[in-house]
Scaffold this motif. Structure first.
Motif, PDB file in Angstrom:
ATOM      1  N   LEU A   7       0.854  -1.189   0.000  1.00 28.60           N
ATOM      2  CA  LEU A   7       0.000   0.000   0.000  1.00 28.60           C
ATOM      3  C   LEU A   7       0.886   1.235   0.000  1.00 28.60           C
ATOM      4  O   LEU A   7       1.787   1.364   0.834  1.00 28.60           O
ATOM      5  CB  LEU A   7      -0.904   0.014   1.227  1.00 28.60           C
ATOM      6  CG  LEU A   7      -1.718   1.295   1.463  1.00 28.60           C
ATOM      7  CD1 LEU A   7      -2.745   1.494   0.352  1.00 28.60           C
ATOM      8  CD2 LEU A   7      -2.397   1.257   2.825  1.00 28.60           C
ATOM      9  N   ASP A   8       0.622   2.163  -0.915  1.00 28.63           N
ATOM     10  CA  ASP A   8       1.436   3.371  -1.033  1.00 28.63           C
ATOM     11  C   ASP A   8       0.532   4.605  -0.980  1.00 28.63           C
ATOM     12  O   ASP A   8      -0.625   4.551  -1.403  1.00 28.63           O
ATOM     13  CB  ASP A   8       2.212   3.351  -2.350  1.00 28.63           C
ATOM     14  CG  ASP A   8       3.250   4.456  -2.454  1.00 28.63           C
ATOM     15  OD1 ASP A   8       3.647   5.006  -1.402  1.00 28.63           O
ATOM     16  OD2 ASP A   8       3.663   4.756  -3.578  1.00 28.63           O
ATOM     17  N   LEU A   9       1.064   5.697  -0.459  1.00 31.80           N
ATOM     18  CA  LEU A   9       0.352   6.975  -0.457  1.00 31.80           C
ATOM     19  C   LEU A   9       1.047   7.998  -1.343  1.00 31.80           C
ATOM     20  O   LEU A   9       0.668   9.167  -1.332  1.00 31.80           O
ATOM     21  CB  LEU A   9       0.249   7.525   0.973  1.00 31.80           C
ATOM     22  CG  LEU A   9      -0.424   6.639   2.009  1.00 31.80           C
ATOM     23  CD1 LEU A   9      -0.483   7.356   3.357  1.00 31.80           C
ATOM     24  CD2 LEU A   9      -1.819   6.252   1.568  1.00 31.80           C
ATOM     25  N   ALA A  10       2.065   7.560  -2.101  1.00 37.86           N
ATOM     26  CA  ALA A  10       2.871   8.481  -2.899  1.00 37.86           C
ATOM     27  C   ALA A  10       3.321   9.667  -2.046  1.00 37.86           C
ATOM     28  O   ALA A  10       2.960  10.817  -2.304  1.00 37.86           O
ATOM     29  CB  ALA A  10       2.106   8.959  -4.130  1.00 37.86           C
ATOM     30  N   ARG A  39      -0.059  -7.153  -5.177  1.00 34.26           N
ATOM     31  CA  ARG A  39      -0.822  -5.935  -5.485  1.00 34.26           C
ATOM     32  C   ARG A  39      -0.023  -4.694  -5.093  1.00 34.26           C
ATOM     33  O   ARG A  39       0.790  -4.731  -4.168  1.00 34.26           O
ATOM     34  CB  ARG A  39      -2.142  -5.864  -4.697  1.00 34.26           C
ATOM     35  CG  ARG A  39      -2.980  -7.097  -4.693  1.00 34.26           C
ATOM     36  CD  ARG A  39      -4.202  -6.929  -3.774  1.00 34.26           C
ATOM     37  NE  ARG A  39      -4.710  -8.233  -3.392  1.00 34.26           N
ATOM     38  CZ  ARG A  39      -5.548  -8.956  -4.134  1.00 34.26           C
ATOM     39  NH1 ARG A  39      -5.999  -8.465  -5.272  1.00 34.26           N
ATOM     40  NH2 ARG A  39      -5.951 -10.147  -3.730  1.00 34.26           N
ATOM     41  N   TYR A  40      -0.348  -3.616  -5.770  1.00 34.43           N
ATOM     42  CA  TYR A  40       0.168  -2.299  -5.401  1.00 34.43           C
ATOM     43  C   TYR A  40      -1.038  -1.359  -5.387  1.00 34.43           C
ATOM     44  O   TYR A  40      -1.629  -1.081  -6.421  1.00 34.43           O
ATOM     45  CB  TYR A  40       1.202  -1.826  -6.431  1.00 34.43           C
ATOM     46  CG  TYR A  40       1.809  -0.484  -6.133  1.00 34.43           C
ATOM     47  CD1 TYR A  40       3.065  -0.390  -5.541  1.00 34.43           C
ATOM     48  CD2 TYR A  40       1.152   0.688  -6.455  1.00 34.43           C
ATOM     49  CE1 TYR A  40       3.631   0.846  -5.275  1.00 34.43           C
ATOM     50  CE2 TYR A  40       1.705   1.921  -6.194  1.00 34.43           C
ATOM     51  CZ  TYR A  40       2.945   1.987  -5.608  1.00 34.43           C
ATOM     52  OH  TYR A  40       3.504   3.219  -5.343  1.00 34.43           O
ATOM     53  N   TRP A  41      -1.424  -0.942  -4.176  1.00 36.28           N
ATOM     54  CA  TRP A  41      -2.599  -0.088  -4.032  1.00 36.28           C
ATOM     55  C   TRP A  41      -2.205   1.321  -3.618  1.00 36.28           C
ATOM     56  O   TRP A  41      -1.237   1.528  -2.881  1.00 36.28           O
ATOM     57  CB  TRP A  41      -3.527  -0.656  -2.952  1.00 36.28           C
ATOM     58  CG  TRP A  41      -4.370  -1.811  -3.391  1.00 36.28           C
ATOM     59  CD1 TRP A  41      -4.342  -2.460  -4.590  1.00 36.28           C
ATOM     60  CD2 TRP A  41      -5.384  -2.469  -2.603  1.00 36.28           C
ATOM     61  NE1 TRP A  41      -5.270  -3.476  -4.599  1.00 36.28           N
ATOM     62  CE2 TRP A  41      -5.916  -3.504  -3.401  1.00 36.28           C
ATOM     63  CE3 TRP A  41      -5.866  -2.282  -1.313  1.00 36.28           C
ATOM     64  CZ2 TRP A  41      -6.934  -4.342  -2.931  1.00 36.28           C
ATOM     65  CZ3 TRP A  41      -6.874  -3.119  -0.843  1.00 36.28           C
ATOM     66  CH2 TRP A  41      -7.405  -4.136  -1.666  1.00 36.28           C
ATOM     67  N   LEU A  42      -2.989   2.275  -4.079  1.00 34.09           N
ATOM     68  CA  LEU A  42      -2.869   3.677  -3.684  1.00 34.09           C
ATOM     69  C   LEU A  42      -4.148   4.094  -2.971  1.00 34.09           C
ATOM     70  O   LEU A  42      -5.216   3.530  -3.217  1.00 34.09           O
ATOM     71  CB  LEU A  42      -2.633   4.565  -4.905  1.00 34.09           C
ATOM     72  CG  LEU A  42      -1.235   4.453  -5.529  1.00 34.09           C
ATOM     73  CD1 LEU A  42      -1.286   4.736  -7.014  1.00 34.09           C
ATOM     74  CD2 LEU A  42      -0.251   5.383  -4.836  1.00 34.09           C
ATOM     75  N   ALA A  43      -4.037   5.090  -2.088  1.00 35.04           N
ATOM     76  CA  ALA A  43      -5.180   5.470  -1.250  1.00 35.04           C
ATOM     77  C   ALA A  43      -5.584   6.920  -1.483  1.00 35.04           C
ATOM     78  O   ALA A  43      -4.745   7.780  -1.763  1.00 35.04           O
ATOM     79  CB  ALA A  43      -4.837   5.261   0.227  1.00 35.04           C
ATOM     80  N   ILE A  70       1.837  -6.856 -11.977  1.00 34.98           N
ATOM     81  CA  ILE A  70       1.333  -6.673 -10.622  1.00 34.98           C
ATOM     82  C   ILE A  70      -0.086  -6.106 -10.659  1.00 34.98           C
ATOM     83  O   ILE A  70      -0.414  -5.292 -11.536  1.00 34.98           O
ATOM     84  CB  ILE A  70       2.274  -5.741  -9.825  1.00 34.98           C
ATOM     85  CG1 ILE A  70       1.975  -5.802  -8.325  1.00 34.98           C
ATOM     86  CG2 ILE A  70       2.238  -4.309 -10.342  1.00 34.98           C
ATOM     87  CD1 ILE A  70       3.023  -5.112  -7.465  1.00 34.98           C
ATOM     88  N   ARG A  71      -0.944  -6.565  -9.754  1.00 26.60           N
ATOM     89  CA  ARG A  71      -2.277  -5.983  -9.670  1.00 26.60           C
ATOM     90  C   ARG A  71      -2.161  -4.567  -9.106  1.00 26.60           C
ATOM     91  O   ARG A  71      -1.332  -4.294  -8.226  1.00 26.60           O
ATOM     92  CB  ARG A  71      -3.184  -6.822  -8.776  1.00 26.60           C
ATOM     93  CG  ARG A  71      -3.465  -8.234  -9.321  1.00 26.60           C
ATOM     94  CD  ARG A  71      -4.627  -8.887  -8.584  1.00 26.60           C
ATOM     95  NE  ARG A  71      -5.874  -8.178  -8.860  1.00 26.60           N
ATOM     96  CZ  ARG A  71      -6.652  -8.413  -9.924  1.00 26.60           C
ATOM     97  NH1 ARG A  71      -6.318  -9.319 -10.809  1.00 26.60           N
ATOM     98  NH2 ARG A  71      -7.770  -7.738 -10.080  1.00 26.60           N
ATOM     99  N   VAL A  72      -2.976  -3.668  -9.616  1.00 31.12           N
ATOM    100  CA  VAL A  72      -2.971  -2.277  -9.158  1.00 31.12           C
ATOM    101  C   VAL A  72      -4.389  -1.909  -8.739  1.00 31.12           C
ATOM    102  O   VAL A  72      -5.364  -2.458  -9.243  1.00 31.12           O
ATOM    103  CB  VAL A  72      -2.468  -1.316 -10.255  1.00 31.12           C
ATOM    104  CG1 VAL A  72      -1.015  -1.593 -10.588  1.00 31.12           C
ATOM    105  CG2 VAL A  72      -3.322  -1.440 -11.515  1.00 31.12           C
ATOM    106  N   GLY A  73      -4.496  -0.974  -7.798  1.00 31.07           N
ATOM    107  CA  GLY A  73      -5.842  -0.624  -7.385  1.00 31.07           C
ATOM    108  C   GLY A  73      -5.874   0.401  -6.291  1.00 31.07           C
ATOM    109  O   GLY A  73      -4.872   1.036  -5.962  1.00 31.07           O
ATOM    110  N   ALA A  74      -7.073   0.533  -5.703  1.00 26.37           N
ATOM    111  CA  ALA A  74      -7.329   1.562  -4.704  1.00 26.37           C
ATOM    112  C   ALA A  74      -7.509   0.923  -3.348  1.00 26.37           C
ATOM    113  O   ALA A  74      -8.313   0.013  -3.176  1.00 26.37           O
ATOM    114  CB  ALA A  74      -8.586   2.350  -5.071  1.00 26.37           C
ATOM    115  N   LEU A 302      -1.212 -10.284   3.456  1.00 19.35           N
ATOM    116  CA  LEU A 302      -0.654  -9.191   4.246  1.00 19.35           C
ATOM    117  C   LEU A 302      -0.247  -8.069   3.304  1.00 19.35           C
ATOM    118  O   LEU A 302       0.432  -8.305   2.302  1.00 19.35           O
ATOM    119  CB  LEU A 302       0.558  -9.669   5.044  1.00 19.35           C
ATOM    120  CG  LEU A 302       1.184  -8.661   6.015  1.00 19.35           C
ATOM    121  CD1 LEU A 302       0.215  -8.332   7.156  1.00 19.35           C
ATOM    122  CD2 LEU A 302       2.494  -9.201   6.579  1.00 19.35           C
ATOM    123  N   MET A 303      -0.678  -6.856   3.618  1.00 20.26           N
ATOM    124  CA  MET A 303      -0.315  -5.684   2.815  1.00 20.26           C
ATOM    125  C   MET A 303       0.613  -4.793   3.640  1.00 20.26           C
ATOM    126  O   MET A 303       0.253  -4.337   4.718  1.00 20.26           O
ATOM    127  CB  MET A 303      -1.566  -4.919   2.389  1.00 20.26           C
ATOM    128  CG  MET A 303      -1.276  -3.660   1.590  1.00 20.26           C
ATOM    129  SD  MET A 303      -2.743  -3.046   0.697  1.00 20.26           S
ATOM    130  CE  MET A 303      -2.643  -3.998  -0.826  1.00 20.26           C
TER     131      MET A 303
END
Length: 334
Positions: A7-10, A39-43, A70-74, A302-303
């Protein structure tokens, strides 16, 4: 546990622009893909100088373009801020551009302060309608059969994976009732983690989207080659969180040797409590701490998440995390 994700917030540091932060996000996503993250998610957060992912769907498209598998998403879209049709169209478009790789996580909070929530226009009128909005949004992603005159184009028929996110039992109960996967924000709100897991697993009802419960928990990660170096890099996030809680949010600051020289002790204590579901240290320490979290909570996935001032140190941190979690996989899980 079979999979691990990021999980990333940039994060925007005090030395860079949002453009640079988003470039670092794409670079980190490529790195995560090579390391085996699933996965790589942004919030979605608003009015926060240290976070560049406010236009979350746009940022996801940027990261998806920079990666290939890689899966990407929110993690997630704060649905009360948006009309369900708009979200369905945005993520339907992402799915059309990057088929089979897009996830849509939905949250109920505004992702910001009260004044900004008001500026978002829709939140105050829509938070109580979150369950109905989730159902409406999913209907736009289903097949055309029986649909009314309004369709999400693109989006209709995509069956895009939808997750419910939460930091209380409310989201857990909703995910269980709708038969959806559930992700808990234990990386900043650990107090209700165990009750939420219990509510979700015990209340789960199979659906067309999911036959059995699937629970993902988030955990903070600050890893380095030594325990001392990891604690030093973590100071940036402690400072950022403490300043947010005291009403003075800003860009991610440089790490410091002694956090107590910069923010009140009470703020540090609050930050440490909120960020307690985490692993901080060198490779052996991180492996032990992550293993303890997995043993205690038994997540299906686990993220990991963690902000660091130095983008190369952050990449190294997630590399150490990936090595630790890969070692924990049993032969049946690989």
């Amino acid at each position: 546990m079979q999979k691990f994700s990021l999980l990333d917030l940039a994060p925007v540091t005090e030395d860079e622009t949002p453009a640079q932060a988003l470039a670092h996000a794409a670079d980190l996503a490529r790195h995560a893909e090579a390391l085996g993250y699933h996965r790589y998610w942004l919030a979605e957060h608003h009015n926060m100088p240290g976070i560049a992912s406010a236009a979350t769907a746009v940022a996801i498209g940027h990261v998806a373009q920079a990666t290939s598998t890689i899966r990407v998403g929110a993690g997630g879209i704060m649905l009360p801020n948006h009309a369900p049709l708009i979200v369905a169209e945005q993520f339907g478009t992402l799915d059309a551009l990057h088929p089979g790789r897009v996830d849509l996580g939905l949250g109920r909070a505004p992702g910001t302060d009260g004044a900004t929530a008001q500026a978002l226009r829709r939140y105050n009128q829509s938070a109580d309608a979150f369950p109905q909005d989730v159902v409406e949004l999913i209907s736009y992603l289903d097949d055309d059969e029986g649909r009314g005159p309004v369709r999400a184009m693109p989006g209709m028929g995509s069956h895009l994976p939808v997750w419910i996110l939460g930091s209380s039992t409310f989201g857990a109960q909703l995910a269980a009732y709708l038969g959806l996967p559930y992700a808990f924000a234990s990386h900043f709100a650990p107090q209700m983690l165990e009750p939420a897991i219990k509510a979700y697993r015990e209340g789960f009802r199979p659906s067309e989207r999911l036959s059995e419960p699937y629970f993902m928990m988030a955990a903070g990660l600050h890893a380095a080659d030594t325990d001392e170096e990891a604690r030093y890099h973590r100071s940036s996030q402690i400072l950022s969180f403490a300043r947010l809680r005291t009403g003075t949010p800003g860009r991610l600051s440089r790490p410091v040797e002694n956090v107590a020289d910069h923010v009140p002790a009470s703020a540090i204590a609050g930050a440490e409590a909120a960020l307690s579901v985490s692993a901080t240290g060198g490779p052996d320490t991180v492996r032990r701490q992550l293993g303890a979290l997995i043993e205690r909570y038994r997540p299906d996935e686990l993220m990991l998440t963690g902000m660091m001032f130095d983008p190369e140190a952050r990449k190294r941190s997630f590399e150490i995390g990936a090595e630790a979690l890969s070692d924990m996989k049993t032969p049946a899980m690989t």
